[in-house]
Enzyme design. Structure first.
Site, PDB file in Angstrom:
ATOM      1  N   GLN A 101       0.849  -1.193   0.000  1.00 16.47           N
ATOM      2  CA  GLN A 101       0.000   0.000   0.000  1.00 16.47           C
ATOM      3  C   GLN A 101       0.889   1.249   0.000  1.00 16.47           C
ATOM      4  O   GLN A 101       1.618   1.500   0.963  1.00 16.47           O
ATOM      5  CB  GLN A 101      -0.940   0.034   1.207  1.00 16.47           C
ATOM      6  CG  GLN A 101      -1.968   1.152   1.048  1.00 16.47           C
ATOM      7  CD  GLN A 101      -2.859   1.377   2.256  1.00 16.47           C
ATOM      8  OE1 GLN A 101      -2.378   1.489   3.378  1.00 16.47           O
ATOM      9  NE2 GLN A 101      -4.157   1.481   2.027  1.00 16.47           N
ATOM     10  N   TYR A 183      -5.523  11.054   3.591  1.00 11.74           N
ATOM     11  CA  TYR A 183      -4.135  11.299   3.189  1.00 11.74           C
ATOM     12  C   TYR A 183      -4.107  11.970   1.807  1.00 11.74           C
ATOM     13  O   TYR A 183      -5.152  12.323   1.267  1.00 11.74           O
ATOM     14  CB  TYR A 183      -3.345   9.995   3.273  1.00 11.74           C
ATOM     15  CG  TYR A 183      -3.401   9.436   4.678  1.00 11.74           C
ATOM     16  CD1 TYR A 183      -2.884  10.165   5.754  1.00 11.74           C
ATOM     17  CD2 TYR A 183      -4.048   8.235   4.956  1.00 11.74           C
ATOM     18  CE1 TYR A 183      -2.982   9.701   7.064  1.00 11.74           C
ATOM     19  CE2 TYR A 183      -4.148   7.753   6.263  1.00 11.74           C
ATOM     20  CZ  TYR A 183      -3.615   8.501   7.311  1.00 11.74           C
ATOM     21  OH  TYR A 183      -3.727   8.047   8.603  1.00 11.74           O
ATOM     22  N   ARG A 230      -7.561   1.914  -2.865  1.00 10.74           N
ATOM     23  CA  ARG A 230      -8.447   1.907  -1.681  1.00 10.74           C
ATOM     24  C   ARG A 230      -9.038   3.294  -1.493  1.00 10.74           C
ATOM     25  O   ARG A 230      -8.296   4.285  -1.462  1.00 10.74           O
ATOM     26  CB  ARG A 230      -7.635   1.522  -0.442  1.00 10.74           C
ATOM     27  CG  ARG A 230      -8.370   1.779   0.858  1.00 10.74           C
ATOM     28  CD  ARG A 230      -7.571   1.326   2.065  1.00 10.74           C
ATOM     29  NE  ARG A 230      -8.155   0.110   2.598  1.00 10.74           N
ATOM     30  CZ  ARG A 230      -8.442  -0.091   3.893  1.00 10.74           C
ATOM     31  NH1 ARG A 230      -8.179   0.819   4.804  1.00 10.74           N
ATOM     32  NH2 ARG A 230      -8.977  -1.222   4.296  1.00 10.74           N
ATOM     33  N   GLY A 321      -9.725  -5.987   9.035  1.00  7.16           N
ATOM     34  CA  GLY A 321      -8.681  -5.203   9.684  1.00  7.16           C
ATOM     35  C   GLY A 321      -8.381  -5.719  11.077  1.00  7.16           C
ATOM     36  O   GLY A 321      -7.528  -6.601  11.272  1.00  7.16           O
TER      37      GLY A 321
END
Ligand SMILES: Cc1cc2nc3c(=O)[nH]c(=O)nc-3n(C[C@H](O)[C@H](O)[C@H](O)COP(=O)(O)O)c2cc1C
Length: 374
Positions: A101, A183, A230, A321
């Site tokens: 990622q 982000y 994602r 997760g």
């Protein structure tokens, strides 16, 4: 075809994966300092979880400018690439598949993390509400970032491209663009953080422009069959919001389809987010309709709800997760209906083996090295 939909194998672009129980990206802050280098401890952690159909690595910095958390790994130095090789080899030896990622935190940073103490960068000079955790363990409010000039963006695309090349050199099976959770890429997408008036702000086409430039660079390096993305359309983490997410993401999903990338991962609720479930269902359905590659959903799934989502055709895979964090042998547990370990938030971002490689397997001991539930 397996009776349990979680255990049907799947073709994901150029990748063949053995089940639909995927490991979501999980920042664990346990790389070696000062170089932010993955090492044997990280290899042991990922090896234990190699029975996931696909492992999405923890978010990995493409450059020091992209850093905003202590102890997280990068993929921009020779040492980091060598460290990641230990991780990818461990996963491959155990029959697993792992993609990297790629991460630039944008405004979710602080001068203390930046080269020469510079200001963090973002699409617009809007600080995120909340506090950043500094390298010395203290907290400070997020600073006001510097708005990037348009002519700086090709340089950031080039940094992503180099990171993608480094991920290849490190033995990953592909890359996932981190376009979620507030982000840099997400900050361009959503207008709560993007107030630009140039060709990178305003309309949905404009706000998708820079994210797609980055995605195209990743495709150039890896080929479309080994690239995923994602997104978190409704997530408020890192003070994010968008005034009208459905058209924004519908446009983005169409662009992903035009590029034919391997997978799209849509994040619903994280960290107890209170989100509009009806709108999330509409966005997920828009992803399903527009995008014919593999669709993975994330956020709060535990087992039967994942099976239902797969059976109803809402998606092709689920990323787990906190459940994968606490259950290294999660596929086996789901297959056999075993109880699940609870995850301990106190050790999510701590250092060392505690709360990292000491969650027991369902048989009580460490996870066997080549445990294949498929
Ligand atoms: C400890 C921790 C670290 C996380 N790190 C990342 C990360 O590096 N990248 C990312 O995209 N999401 C990250 N997330 C979000 C998870 O991938 C996931 O979206 C979230 O936990 C919701 O899924 P779950 O309900 O299955 O846990 C993190 C979540 C947790 C709890």
């Amino acid at each position: 075809m397996a009776a349990d939909p979680l255990f049907n194998p799947l073709t994901v672009g150029d990748l063949q994966v053995r089940n639909r129980v995927w490991m979501a990206p999980l920042t664990r802050c346990r790389s070696l300092l000062p170089g932010h280098v993955p090492w044997e401890l990280n290899a042991a952690y990922y090896r234990e979880r190699a029975t996931a159909g696909l492992i999405l690595s923890e978010a990995t910095e493409i450059a020091q400018e992209g850093r905003g958390y202590p102890g997280v790994p990068g993929i921009f130095t020779a040492e980091q690439i060598a460290g990641w090789k230990k991780v990818t080899s461990a996963v491959h030896e155990s029959g697993g598949t792992i993609v990297c990622q790629l991460w630039h935190v944008g405004r979710a940073s602080h001068q203390a993390f930046q080269p020469d103490g510079k200001d963090p960068v973002a699409p617009s000079a809007i600080a995120a509400a909340g506090d950043v955790h500094l390298p010395d363990g203290s907290k400070a409010p997020y600073p006001v970032p510097r708005a990037l000039e348009a002519d700086e963006l090709p340089g950031i695309v080039a940094t992503y491209r180099t990171a993608a090349e480094n991920a290849k050199a490190a033995g990953f099976d592909g890359v996932e663009l981190h376009a979620a959770n507030g982000y840099l890429i997400d900050e361009f997408l959503r207008n709560g953080a993007n107030e630009r008036t140039d060709e990178y702000g305003g309309s949905v086409e404009n706000r998708c422009r820079f994210p797609l430039m980055v995605l195209d660079a990743l495709i150039e390096v890896w080929g479309k069959g080994r690239v995923g993305i994602r997104v978190s359309p409704l997530g408020s983490f890192n003070d994010m919001a968008d005034s009208n997410p459905l058209p924004l993401y519908t446009h983005l999903f169409g662009e992903l389809q035009a590029r034919g990338i391997a997978f799209l991962e849509i994040v619903g609720a994280i960290h107890g987010d209170d989100i509009d479930d009806d709108l999330l269902q509409k966005i997920n359905a828009a992803g399903r309709e527009a995008f014919s590659g593999t669709l993975a959903l994330n956020g709060g799934y535990e087992g039967d709800d994942a099976r239902t989502a797969l059976r109803e055709g809402q998606c092709d895979a689920i990323t787990f997760g906190t459940t994968f964090l606490a259950n290294p042998d999660l596929p086996k547990r789901l297959k056999e209906g075993a109880d699940l370990n609870e995850s301990n938030p106190a050790t999510w971002y701590s250092r060392g083996p505690e709360g990292y490689v000491d969650y027991p397997s369902m048989d009580g001991g460490p996870v066997p090295r080549s445990d294949d539930p498929s």
